[in-house]
Design a protein around this motif. Structure first.
Motif, mmCIF file in Angstrom:
data_model
loop_
_atom_site.group_PDB
_atom_site.id
_atom_site.type_symbol
_atom_site.label_atom_id
_atom_site.label_comp_id
_atom_site.label_asym_id
_atom_site.label_seq_id
_atom_site.Cartn_x
_atom_site.Cartn_y
_atom_site.Cartn_z
ATOM 1 N N ILE A 17 65.259 18.844 -66.951
ATOM 2 C CA ILE A 17 65.762 18.901 -68.325
ATOM 3 C C ILE A 17 64.715 19.525 -69.229
ATOM 4 O O ILE A 17 63.556 19.111 -69.233
ATOM 5 C CB ILE A 17 66.127 17.500 -68.847
ATOM 6 C CG1 ILE A 17 67.251 16.894 -67.998
ATOM 7 C CG2 ILE A 17 66.544 17.566 -70.317
ATOM 8 C CD1 ILE A 17 67.597 15.465 -68.396
ATOM 9 N N CYS A 18 65.147 20.522 -69.996
ATOM 10 C CA CYS A 18 64.288 21.142 -71.011
ATOM 11 C C CYS A 18 64.919 20.951 -72.382
ATOM 12 O O CYS A 18 66.147 20.990 -72.522
ATOM 13 C CB CYS A 18 64.140 22.644 -70.752
ATOM 14 S SG CYS A 18 62.854 23.106 -69.605
ATOM 15 N N VAL A 19 64.086 20.789 -73.372
ATOM 16 C CA VAL A 19 64.542 20.731 -74.756
ATOM 17 C C VAL A 19 63.949 21.919 -75.507
ATOM 18 O O VAL A 19 62.745 22.178 -75.424
ATOM 19 C CB VAL A 19 64.111 19.428 -75.444
ATOM 20 C CG1 VAL A 19 64.440 19.470 -76.937
ATOM 21 C CG2 VAL A 19 64.804 18.232 -74.810
ATOM 22 N N PHE A 80 65.056 12.381 -77.141
ATOM 23 C CA PHE A 80 63.985 11.884 -76.287
ATOM 24 C C PHE A 80 64.124 10.400 -75.956
ATOM 25 O O PHE A 80 63.531 9.929 -74.998
ATOM 26 C CB PHE A 80 62.627 12.169 -76.925
ATOM 27 C CG PHE A 80 62.210 13.608 -76.834
ATOM 28 C CD1 PHE A 80 61.354 14.045 -75.840
ATOM 29 C CD2 PHE A 80 62.695 14.542 -77.745
ATOM 30 C CE1 PHE A 80 60.982 15.369 -75.751
ATOM 31 C CE2 PHE A 80 62.330 15.874 -77.665
ATOM 32 C CZ PHE A 80 61.470 16.295 -76.659
ATOM 33 N N VAL A 85 63.233 14.079 -70.373
ATOM 34 C CA VAL A 85 62.848 15.474 -70.626
ATOM 35 C C VAL A 85 61.628 15.847 -69.795
ATOM 36 O O VAL A 85 60.633 15.127 -69.769
ATOM 37 C CB VAL A 85 62.571 15.686 -72.130
ATOM 38 C CG1 VAL A 85 62.164 17.132 -72.393
ATOM 39 C CG2 VAL A 85 63.797 15.299 -72.956
ATOM 40 N N ASP A 86 61.703 17.025 -69.121
ATOM 41 C CA ASP A 86 60.611 17.485 -68.265
ATOM 42 C C ASP A 86 59.718 18.515 -68.933
ATOM 43 O O ASP A 86 58.570 18.697 -68.516
ATOM 44 C CB ASP A 86 61.192 18.083 -66.979
ATOM 45 C CG ASP A 86 61.927 17.052 -66.145
ATOM 46 O OD1 ASP A 86 61.261 16.135 -65.628
ATOM 47 O OD2 ASP A 86 63.165 17.141 -66.025
ATOM 48 N N VAL A 88 59.278 21.060 -72.884
ATOM 49 C CA VAL A 88 59.755 21.424 -74.215
ATOM 50 C C VAL A 88 59.343 22.852 -74.521
ATOM 51 O O VAL A 88 58.226 23.279 -74.213
ATOM 52 C CB VAL A 88 59.168 20.482 -75.288
ATOM 53 C CG1 VAL A 88 59.406 21.023 -76.688
ATOM 54 C CG2 VAL A 88 59.763 19.088 -75.150
ATOM 55 N N ALA A 237 59.295 22.793 -65.964
ATOM 56 C CA ALA A 237 60.151 21.618 -65.796
ATOM 57 C C ALA A 237 60.497 21.386 -64.327
ATOM 58 O O ALA A 237 60.704 20.252 -63.897
ATOM 59 C CB ALA A 237 61.430 21.775 -66.613
#
Length: 280
Positions: A17-19, A80, A85-86, A88, A237
């Motif tokens: 997961i990326c944000v 978050f 999350v892996d 950002v 990530a």
């Protein structure tokens, strides 16, 4: 009823997961939209924190509305507190209040942060006030696992002249390391290097890692910086090393630029082709 087996590679527990924390591009070529397309193309689930809303297309940006800092904070808290999350990726942060909110929200994150300092327009005009540049430099840059400035942005952060050759670019990259960045990717798209473009990954204690690619004859390059930084975040990530993530992202972006003319989007500077490996 036939039971459908979900492949292990597609199970929710294994999806990185990326944000992306950035501005929205209503034309779809850069910003949040480019980041989410890149994450999807590279097999990463993408979530977002929107910092600004722009009215733009392939020809121009006609309006910008900064999202209030408390709403930025609320988005960070919401995402978050629920998602594992892996990595950002950070893009457009145009006012000090937004930069402060993002820095405060990520202070305990502890995983890769790729900071793409969107500071200078293609026209050469500075997009951030001196106060915002100072806040970015002091509050957010030290949290960056990787800083990805182009040459004008590096000069803006250092308050110096734009690098004119590779030796100067390396020197400026080391100066940005000294400000607290974990690594610096000096993007060479603005360099006057004939038919080639060289990007330099600069880290403490090791020689610069460079990747060179031929310049592609196309005007459809909107979103290249966003795409490269989000592609690197996707690689991190997934657990790739910095060098591996950079190499994969560099190759992906080259394919997206080479295939850009297959798209016919707008009448100005169109986007790169984020799904070049998927669409026929």
């Amino acid at each position: 009823m036939t039971r459908i087996e979900i492949p292990r590679s597609l199970s929710t527990s294994s999806i990185p997961i990326c944000v992306t924390i950035a501005g929205s591009d209503s034309g779809g070529g850069a910003g949040i939209q480019a980041d989410l397309k890149t994450f999807s193309a590279l097999g990463v689930y993408g979530a977002s924190v929107i910092t600004a809303i722009t009215a733009q297309n392939t020809k121009a940006v006609t309006a910008v509305h900064d999202v209030p800092a408390d709403i930025v904070t609320a988005q960070i808290d919401a995402v978050f507190s629920d998602l594992a999350v892996d990595a950002v990726k950070i893009g457009m942060l145009s006012v000090p209040e937004t930069i402060e909110a993002v820095a405060a929200g990520l202070v305990h994150f502890g995983k890769p942060i790729v900071l793409d300092p969107v500071m200078v327009a293609k026209s050469g005009d500075r997009l951030l006030s001196p106060e915002a540049v100072s806040t970015l430099r002091e509050r957010l840059l030290p949290h960056a696992t990787l800083l990805t400035p182009n040459l004008p942005e590096a000069a803006c952060l250092l308050d110096c002249e734009v690098a004119e050759n590779e030796a100067q670019a390396i020197e400026q990259g080391k100066a940005l390391l000294a400000m607290g960045a974990g690594a610096v990717l000096m993007k060479g798209g603005h360099a006057q290097d004939g038919g080639n473009c060289t990007d330099l990954l600069i880290r403490d204690g090791v020689p610069p890692f460079r990747l060179t690619a031929p310049r592609i004859a196309t005007r459809n390059t909107h979103g290249t910086g966003c795409t490269l930084s989000s592609a690197i975040a996707a690689g991190l990530a997934k657990g790739l090393s910095m060098e591996e993530a950079f190499a994969v992202a560099h190759s992906y972006l080259q394919g997206a630029i080479i295939s850009a003319d297959r798209l016919h989007v707008g009448s100005g500077n169109g986007p790169v082709h984020h799904f070049h490996a998927m669409w026929s």
